[in-house]
Design a protein around this motif. Structure first.
Motif, PDB file in Angstrom:
ATOM      1  N   GLU A  25     -13.014 -52.078   5.899  1.00 23.03           N
ATOM      2  CA  GLU A  25     -14.450 -51.828   5.921  1.00 23.03           C
ATOM      3  C   GLU A  25     -15.121 -52.843   4.996  1.00 23.03           C
ATOM      4  O   GLU A  25     -14.556 -53.185   3.962  1.00 23.03           O
ATOM      5  CB  GLU A  25     -14.745 -50.422   5.411  1.00 23.03           C
ATOM      6  N   PRO A  26     -16.314 -53.272   5.372  1.00 16.41           N
ATOM      7  CA  PRO A  26     -16.961 -54.288   4.522  1.00 16.41           C
ATOM      8  C   PRO A  26     -17.200 -53.769   3.105  1.00 16.41           C
ATOM      9  O   PRO A  26     -17.499 -52.592   2.912  1.00 16.41           O
ATOM     10  CB  PRO A  26     -18.297 -54.555   5.235  1.00 16.41           C
ATOM     11  N   ASP A  27     -17.030 -54.649   2.131  1.00 15.59           N
ATOM     12  CA  ASP A  27     -17.287 -54.328   0.726  1.00 15.59           C
ATOM     13  C   ASP A  27     -16.449 -53.179   0.188  1.00 15.59           C
ATOM     14  O   ASP A  27     -16.841 -52.522  -0.763  1.00 15.59           O
ATOM     15  CB  ASP A  27     -18.769 -53.969   0.503  1.00 15.59           C
ATOM     16  N   ARG A  28     -15.327 -52.916   0.794  1.00 21.70           N
ATOM     17  CA  ARG A  28     -14.485 -51.853   0.262  1.00 21.70           C
ATOM     18  C   ARG A  28     -13.205 -52.442  -0.319  1.00 21.70           C
ATOM     19  O   ARG A  28     -12.614 -53.338   0.261  1.00 21.70           O
ATOM     20  CB  ARG A  28     -14.153 -50.841   1.360  1.00 21.70           C
ATOM     21  N   PHE A 208       1.695 -32.045   1.159  1.00 20.17           N
ATOM     22  CA  PHE A 208       0.675 -31.616   0.194  1.00 20.17           C
ATOM     23  C   PHE A 208      -0.263 -32.753  -0.194  1.00 20.17           C
ATOM     24  O   PHE A 208      -1.385 -32.523  -0.632  1.00 20.17           O
ATOM     25  CB  PHE A 208       1.329 -31.002  -1.057  1.00 20.17           C
ATOM     26  N   ILE A 209       0.197 -33.966   0.000  1.00 14.04           N
ATOM     27  CA  ILE A 209      -0.632 -35.097  -0.443  1.00 14.04           C
ATOM     28  C   ILE A 209      -1.891 -35.233   0.427  1.00 14.04           C
ATOM     29  O   ILE A 209      -3.009 -35.299  -0.094  1.00 14.04           O
ATOM     30  CB  ILE A 209       0.206 -36.384  -0.549  1.00 14.04           C
ATOM     31  N   PRO A 210      -1.776 -35.291   1.746  1.00 11.64           N
ATOM     32  CA  PRO A 210      -3.018 -35.246   2.523  1.00 11.64           C
ATOM     33  C   PRO A 210      -3.696 -33.883   2.457  1.00 11.64           C
ATOM     34  O   PRO A 210      -4.909 -33.801   2.323  1.00 11.64           O
ATOM     35  CB  PRO A 210      -2.585 -35.540   3.965  1.00 11.64           C
ATOM     36  N   ALA A 211      -2.886 -32.820   2.488  1.00  8.51           N
ATOM     37  CA  ALA A 211      -3.471 -31.471   2.577  1.00  8.51           C
ATOM     38  C   ALA A 211      -4.249 -31.100   1.328  1.00  8.51           C
ATOM     39  O   ALA A 211      -5.371 -30.616   1.415  1.00  8.51           O
ATOM     40  CB  ALA A 211      -2.375 -30.446   2.849  1.00  8.51           C
ATOM     41  N   GLU A 212      -3.666 -31.341   0.143  1.00 10.56           N
ATOM     42  CA  GLU A 212      -4.338 -30.893  -1.093  1.00 10.56           C
ATOM     43  C   GLU A 212      -5.117 -32.008  -1.770  1.00 10.56           C
ATOM     44  O   GLU A 212      -5.999 -31.740  -2.566  1.00 10.56           O
ATOM     45  CB  GLU A 212      -3.312 -30.335  -2.077  1.00 10.56           C
ATOM     46  N   HIS A 213      -4.756 -33.249  -1.504  1.00  4.02           N
ATOM     47  CA  HIS A 213      -5.408 -34.348  -2.219  1.00  4.02           C
ATOM     48  C   HIS A 213      -6.166 -35.296  -1.296  1.00  4.02           C
ATOM     49  O   HIS A 213      -6.771 -36.253  -1.759  1.00  4.02           O
ATOM     50  CB  HIS A 213      -4.376 -35.140  -3.031  1.00  4.02           C
ATOM     51  N   GLY A 214      -6.123 -35.045  -0.030  1.00  9.36           N
ATOM     52  CA  GLY A 214      -6.923 -35.829   0.912  1.00  9.36           C
ATOM     53  C   GLY A 214      -6.543 -37.294   1.014  1.00  9.36           C
ATOM     54  O   GLY A 214      -7.395 -38.142   1.297  1.00  9.36           O
ATOM     55  N   LYS A 215      -5.258 -37.622   0.761  1.00 10.31           N
ATOM     56  CA  LYS A 215      -4.871 -39.037   0.862  1.00 10.31           C
ATOM     57  C   LYS A 215      -3.884 -39.216   2.009  1.00 10.31           C
ATOM     58  O   LYS A 215      -2.973 -38.402   2.168  1.00 10.31           O
ATOM     59  CB  LYS A 215      -4.182 -39.500  -0.420  1.00 10.31           C
ATOM     60  N   PRO A 216      -4.007 -40.284   2.774  1.00  9.68           N
ATOM     61  CA  PRO A 216      -2.999 -40.554   3.814  1.00  9.68           C
ATOM     62  C   PRO A 216      -1.667 -40.977   3.199  1.00  9.68           C
ATOM     63  O   PRO A 216      -1.635 -41.539   2.099  1.00  9.68           O
ATOM     64  CB  PRO A 216      -3.610 -41.719   4.613  1.00  9.68           C
ATOM     65  N   PHE A 217      -0.594 -40.676   3.933  1.00 12.62           N
ATOM     66  CA  PHE A 217       0.753 -40.927   3.427  1.00 12.62           C
ATOM     67  C   PHE A 217       1.604 -41.423   4.587  1.00 12.62           C
ATOM     68  O   PHE A 217       1.681 -40.756   5.620  1.00 12.62           O
ATOM     69  CB  PHE A 217       1.316 -39.617   2.882  1.00 12.62           C
ATOM     70  N   VAL A 218       2.219 -42.585   4.448  1.00 10.86           N
ATOM     71  CA  VAL A 218       3.063 -43.098   5.541  1.00 10.86           C
ATOM     72  C   VAL A 218       4.456 -43.376   5.010  1.00 10.86           C
ATOM     73  O   VAL A 218       4.637 -44.196   4.100  1.00 10.86           O
ATOM     74  CB  VAL A 218       2.463 -44.398   6.151  1.00 10.86           C
ATOM     75  N   LEU A 234      -1.806 -46.863   7.179  1.00 13.02           N
ATOM     76  CA  LEU A 234      -2.646 -46.227   6.166  1.00 13.02           C
ATOM     77  C   LEU A 234      -4.103 -46.624   6.357  1.00 13.02           C
ATOM     78  O   LEU A 234      -5.003 -45.776   6.342  1.00 13.02           O
ATOM     79  CB  LEU A 234      -2.193 -46.655   4.763  1.00 13.02           C
ATOM     80  N   LEU A 235      -4.338 -47.907   6.547  1.00 19.59           N
ATOM     81  CA  LEU A 235      -5.710 -48.389   6.689  1.00 19.59           C
ATOM     82  C   LEU A 235      -6.330 -47.857   7.978  1.00 19.59           C
ATOM     83  O   LEU A 235      -7.529 -47.556   8.025  1.00 19.59           O
ATOM     84  CB  LEU A 235      -5.733 -49.918   6.664  1.00 19.59           C
ATOM     85  N   ARG A 236      -5.491 -47.708   8.991  1.00 20.33           N
ATOM     86  CA  ARG A 236      -5.993 -47.154  10.252  1.00 20.33           C
ATOM     87  C   ARG A 236      -6.411 -45.701  10.058  1.00 20.33           C
ATOM     88  O   ARG A 236      -7.446 -45.277  10.556  1.00 20.33           O
ATOM     89  CB  ARG A 236      -4.906 -47.265  11.338  1.00 20.33           C
ATOM     90  N   GLN A 237      -5.600 -44.938   9.303  1.00 23.13           N
ATOM     91  CA  GLN A 237      -5.976 -43.548   9.010  1.00 23.13           C
ATOM     92  C   GLN A 237      -7.323 -43.527   8.303  1.00 23.13           C
ATOM     93  O   GLN A 237      -8.203 -42.726   8.635  1.00 23.13           O
ATOM     94  CB  GLN A 237      -4.932 -42.870   8.117  1.00 23.13           C
ATOM     95  N   LEU A 238      -7.460 -44.384   7.291  1.00 26.91           N
ATOM     96  CA  LEU A 238      -8.706 -44.409   6.526  1.00 26.91           C
ATOM     97  C   LEU A 238      -9.880 -44.785   7.424  1.00 26.91           C
ATOM     98  O   LEU A 238     -10.952 -44.176   7.353  1.00 26.91           O
ATOM     99  CB  LEU A 238      -8.576 -45.384   5.352  1.00 26.91           C
ATOM    100  N   ALA A 239      -9.658 -45.768   8.285  1.00 32.11           N
ATOM    101  CA  ALA A 239     -10.751 -46.217   9.170  1.00 32.11           C
ATOM    102  C   ALA A 239     -11.142 -45.122  10.155  1.00 32.11           C
ATOM    103  O   ALA A 239     -12.314 -44.991  10.523  1.00 32.11           O
ATOM    104  CB  ALA A 239     -10.324 -47.482   9.912  1.00 32.11           C
ATOM    105  N   GLU A 240     -10.124 -44.339  10.580  1.00 39.65           N
ATOM    106  CA  GLU A 240     -10.406 -43.309  11.596  1.00 39.65           C
ATOM    107  C   GLU A 240     -10.687 -41.956  10.990  1.00 39.65           C
ATOM    108  O   GLU A 240     -10.820 -40.957  11.716  1.00 39.65           O
ATOM    109  CB  GLU A 240      -9.209 -43.215  12.559  1.00 39.65           C
ATOM    110  N   GLY A 241     -10.750 -41.892   9.661  1.00 44.12           N
ATOM    111  CA  GLY A 241     -11.064 -40.624   9.009  1.00 44.12           C
ATOM    112  C   GLY A 241      -9.964 -39.587   9.108  1.00 44.12           C
ATOM    113  O   GLY A 241     -10.194 -38.393   8.963  1.00 44.12           O
ATOM    114  N   ARG A 242      -8.714 -40.031   9.330  1.00 42.63           N
ATOM    115  CA  ARG A 242      -7.588 -39.087   9.376  1.00 42.63           C
ATOM    116  C   ARG A 242      -6.891 -39.045   8.024  1.00 42.63           C
ATOM    117  O   ARG A 242      -6.921 -40.007   7.268  1.00 42.63           O
ATOM    118  CB  ARG A 242      -6.571 -39.516  10.439  1.00 42.63           C
ATOM    119  N   ARG A 243      -6.297 -37.876   7.724  1.00 41.81           N
ATOM    120  CA  ARG A 243      -5.494 -37.766   6.501  1.00 41.81           C
ATOM    121  C   ARG A 243      -4.250 -36.988   6.864  1.00 41.81           C
ATOM    122  O   ARG A 243      -4.288 -35.773   6.989  1.00 41.81           O
ATOM    123  CB  ARG A 243      -6.265 -37.012   5.408  1.00 41.81           C
TER     124      ARG A 243
END
Lengths: 371, 92, 357
Positions: A25-28, A208-218, A234-243
């Motif tokens: 994403e730009p500027d991220r 628990f990492i995506p479930a409790e902390h909202g971070k993607p994990f691969v 990981l970046l695809r998850q972030l871009a698509e709003g998946r965790r």
């Protein structure tokens, strides 16, 4: 080498790198943690950081089972080796780790019988071949290695090999991650997960990492294409709003892990109430010891050990490196007082320590990232 | 913890102790395959396994490996096409 | 907080200084050809013995006698087991010293052989090694003119130790030395790397690995002769890559000449089984000992001829161009990884040890 070389293909790497660029994403600015020291090693060894854009920063995690062993435990190992007639068998990784006064390599030079083995079964063989000597196996590793030690201990018991024991320093992967995620200043965007630990524990323990902390994990393999693909996922998850927890290393990691391995561990090991981790302090139920059924083969019961908790030298910032709070070169003694040949802390001597990886592979001024 | 390498099982050499002779690009070693003794009977000659400290800790699923590579190759082809298009447009 | 560049600068300055030998004990690391060896040699031995020739840290020492350039070199051979696939200690002892002379651009004139024998060594084994020494000397075209024998009590040496000293005359066709290396020079290797050390590790039978891997011990005189003939004036520097592997040899040369050596990983020849064994143990073949491999630094216009000449020499058919000399960063060896990124290839602290992590 089949199933290895194909995953080192440079052209496919370039394609993945381009794909990664397209997902930004730009500027991220992205901070991704690779948990496992083996991943840190591979990232530097293959120059993967050269292929990543500046906006993607890899933060090194605590998944180095050698790095997290506190000095006091190394002293205990050296004390065991110092016993007349005892043979200490250990992996090569441990030889240069500093105790409070010396390393195992130096103890060997001073006369201790320390032998490097490739497998715990080799240590068992040494015990069989030397019935009049005490043989102690210095066990290290996460759940990847613990089942192998477990099977070895069962063999020792079945063969009633009275002169063989284990100094157990196996640790679990989830507790330090929980400790890490509880830290206030951690601002990570995602995790590259330990692929070989996952062959034993599966992918579920990391839910628990995506479930409790909202971070993607691969969960990722260790060849350079595996790591790049995991970063892309990981970046695809972030871009698509998946965790969620995804498995990049599907050719080897079963989602549910290895029940046979877990059962063997359950038979031979139990969790210690607490264990001291370098840099993370005491973590409850984070490390393994032998069960009472294996008391006859427990080096901690057979030997009188100093058992001291030794604080890291003041100058040592291994703890902060292991938490990803600082980069290796940001440690005040990096490369000057602390070098691979004269290390103050474990991060610089463990083959997969972040400082060792950066010093040995990454320590040069780059001309700028390739387009 | 992380150093594991794929190898192919040649034969079981010690049945009671579940030791197999495994080949990695011409280098052979006896490896315990006991951790892979599941309900289906465990590994046999021809199977590919992941070796760590003298133990096979997982099977290598050849289909999954091929699938992963195929995905990456498809990504690679797209990338090549884009590069070609880029080069093509630059000539004008 | 200091910047990354500043930290790297400070480190390189510290590394550029002469090391100081501060260890309390001699450990196995001091014999590995890596940093510990370097500290021992540069921090203790060179200052103590103080000659300009020694300070050059070449494979042989230069001595001038009435206008004639001579080279003299010595080596001790300690290997366990003494017989292994591809050779034995006797062969190593002759080839090693002959090779040190060859890569210094000297034609061997004479050899001396010192034997330290362990009480209890079977005469049959001794005879086999003596014959191996004689055969290797004949194959290398050098005479053994003097020697010594000692016996030590059982357990005080591994069957036998051999020490050889070689004297040679510097060949006029090239002026070899680290001072001759220039940016844009090409780096050649004479054959597949890592075979000897791997063969020894496997022969010790402690790691349980079996493979068709043999030591690469051979005299490199024909290879050097061939290159001198085809491209003498273009040859800058040659080095015998022994303990510590090709990586250590390149590091020593980069450091001594103040240039950067950039290696292309994919171009380095390595036998498949050596690569697999190294992979299993977590060791990089670039650091594994060789006994019949040299690296050559050649001026760009002579590189093709030098490579062709190398490939024509026995055992060097797989010789390859593996890198190039750059100006920056000075004293470092960088690798262009097979994957496309770049990384440093430093000296190891000590022996490469099998790892599990």
């Amino acid at each position: 080498m089949k199933f290895v070389e194909e995953f080192r293909d440079a052209e496919l790497g370039a394609a993945l790198a381009a794909q990664i660029l397209s997902l930004l994403e730009p500027d991220r600015h992205y901070k991704l943690m690779e948990i496992c020291g083996g991943h840190t090693h591979a990232i530097y060894r293959y120059g993967i950081d050269d292929l990543l854009p500046d906006e993607v920063e890899m933060v090194h995690g605590p998944g180095c089972p050698v790095c997290v062993i506190p000095m006091g435990r190394v002293d205990d190992g050296i004390a065991i080796a110092g016993h007349e007639g005892t043979i200490l068998a250990c992996f090569g990784d441990m030889m240069r780790v500093p105790g409070s006064e010396r390393t195992l390599l130096e103890a060997k030079a001073a006369g201790a019988d320390v032998r490097v083995v490739y497998s715990p079964l080799d240590a068992l063989r040494i015990a069989r071949e030397n019935p009049d000597r005490e043989v102690v196996f210095f066990a290290i590793g996460f759940e990847t290695t613990a089942p192998s030690t477990a099977l070895t201990m069962m063999r020792a018991r079945d063969e009633a090999l009275a002169n063989f024991s284990c100094f157990c320093n196996h640790v679990a992967i989830v507790p330090p991650l929980q400790a890490l995620l509880a830290l206030p200043d951690l601002s990570l965007d995602g995790f590259v997960g330990p692929g070989h630990v996952a062959t034993v524990v599966g992918a579920r323990p990391f839910d628990f990492i995506p479930a409790e902390h909202g971070k993607p994990f691969v969960v990722s393999g260790f060849e350079p294409l595996d790591i790049l693909q995991a970063i892309e996922m990981l970046l695809r998850q972030l871009a698509e709003g998946r965790r969620e927890v995804e498995n990049q290393y599907r050719r080897v990691v079963p989602a549910e892990g290895n029940p046979v391995a877990l059962k063997a561990m359950g038979e031979v090991f139990e969790l210690r109430e607490s264990f001291e981790w370098r840099g993370l302090g005491e973590i409850p139920r984070s490390a393994f010891k032998l069960t009472a059924a294996f008391a006859a083969h427990d080096a901690e019961l057979r030997y009188e050990l100093p058992g001291r908790s030794v604080a890291d030298p003041e100058a040592c910032q291994c703890g902060e490196v292991l938490k990803g709070a600082i980069k290796p070169w940001e440690c005040k003694v990096f490369g000057t007082a602390c070098t691979p040949e004269h290390a103050i802390g474990t991060c610089m001597v463990s083959p997969e320590g972040a400082c060792a990886a950066y010093y040995n592979y990454g320590r040069f001024a780059r001309e700028g990232t390739p387009a | 913890m992380c150093l594991a390498i794929p190898g192919q099982v040649l034969e079981i050499v010690d049945e009671p102790n579940r030791l197999a002779r495994v080949d990695v690009a011409g280098v052979k070693r006896n490896v315990s395959v006991a951790l892979l003794d599941d309900d289906d009977g465990g590994v046999g000659p021809g199977d590919w396994v992941l070796i760590h400290v003298g133990f096979a800790i997982s099977k290598v699923d050849e289909d999954e490996a091929a699938a992963t590579l195929k995905l990456l190759e498809e990504m690679g082809t797209e990338y090549e096409q884009e590069l070609d298009e880029l080069k093509g447009s630059a000539i004008e | 907080m200091r910047s990354e560049e500043r930290v790297l600068e400070i480190i390189e300055t510290a590394r550029g200084k002469r090391p100081r030998f501060k260890d309390e004990l001699v450990t196995m690391a001091h014999g590995a050809g890596g940093k510990a060896s370097q500290t021992l040699i540069e921090g203790l031995l060179v200052p103590a013995f103080g000659s300009a020739a020694l300070a050059e840290l070449g494979d042989a020492g230069a001595v001038e006698v009435e206008g004639t350039g001579l080279a003299i070199t010595t080596d001790s051979f300690v290997v366990r087991p003494i017989r292994f696939p591809g050779g034995s200690i006797g062969e190593l002892a002759v080839n090693g010293t002959v090779n040190d002379l060859a890569v210094s651009g000297a034609r061997p004139l004479a050899l001396t052989v010192s034997l330290v024998l362990e009480e209890g060594l079977a005469a049959e084994e001794l005879r086999a090694e003596v014959e191996a020494i004689a055969a290797a000397a004949e194959a290398a075209g050098v005479e053994i003119v003097s020697g010594d024998t000692k016996v030590v009590e059982r357990g005080h040496c591994d069957s036998m130790y051999v020490c050889t000293t070689g004297l040679g005359r510097i060949d006029e066709r090239a002026s070899l030395g680290t001072g001759s290396i220039r940016p844009r020079d090409k780096v050649l290797v004479s054959g597949p790397v890592g075979a000897h050390g791997t063969a020894i590790m496997l022969a010790r039978d402690e790691l349980g690995l079996d493979a068709e891997i043999a030591s690469d011990t051979r005299p490199l005189l024909p290879a050097v002769e061939s290159m001198l003939d085809a491209a003498g004036p273009s040859l800058r520097c040659l080095r015998d890559a022994t303990r510590g592997g090709v990586a250590s040899a390149l590091n020593e040369l980069a450091r001594a000449s103040g240039v950067c050596v950039e290696v292309s990983e994919g171009a380095v020849p390595v036998q498949a089984e050596v690569a697999a064994a190294a992979e299993l143990l977590g060791i990089d073949p670039m650091y594994i000992a060789n006994e019949g491999v040299l690296v050559a630094f050649v001026a760009p216009d002579g590189a093709e001829a030098a490579l062709a000449a190398l490939r024509a020499a026995p055992g060097c058919e797989a010789a390859a161009e593996i890198g190039v000399v750059k100006e920056e960063p000075p004293g470092m060896v960088l690798v262009e990884t097979g994957f496309g990124g770049r990384r440093v290839m430093d000296l190891l602290a000590g022996d490469p040890l099998p790892r599990i992590c």
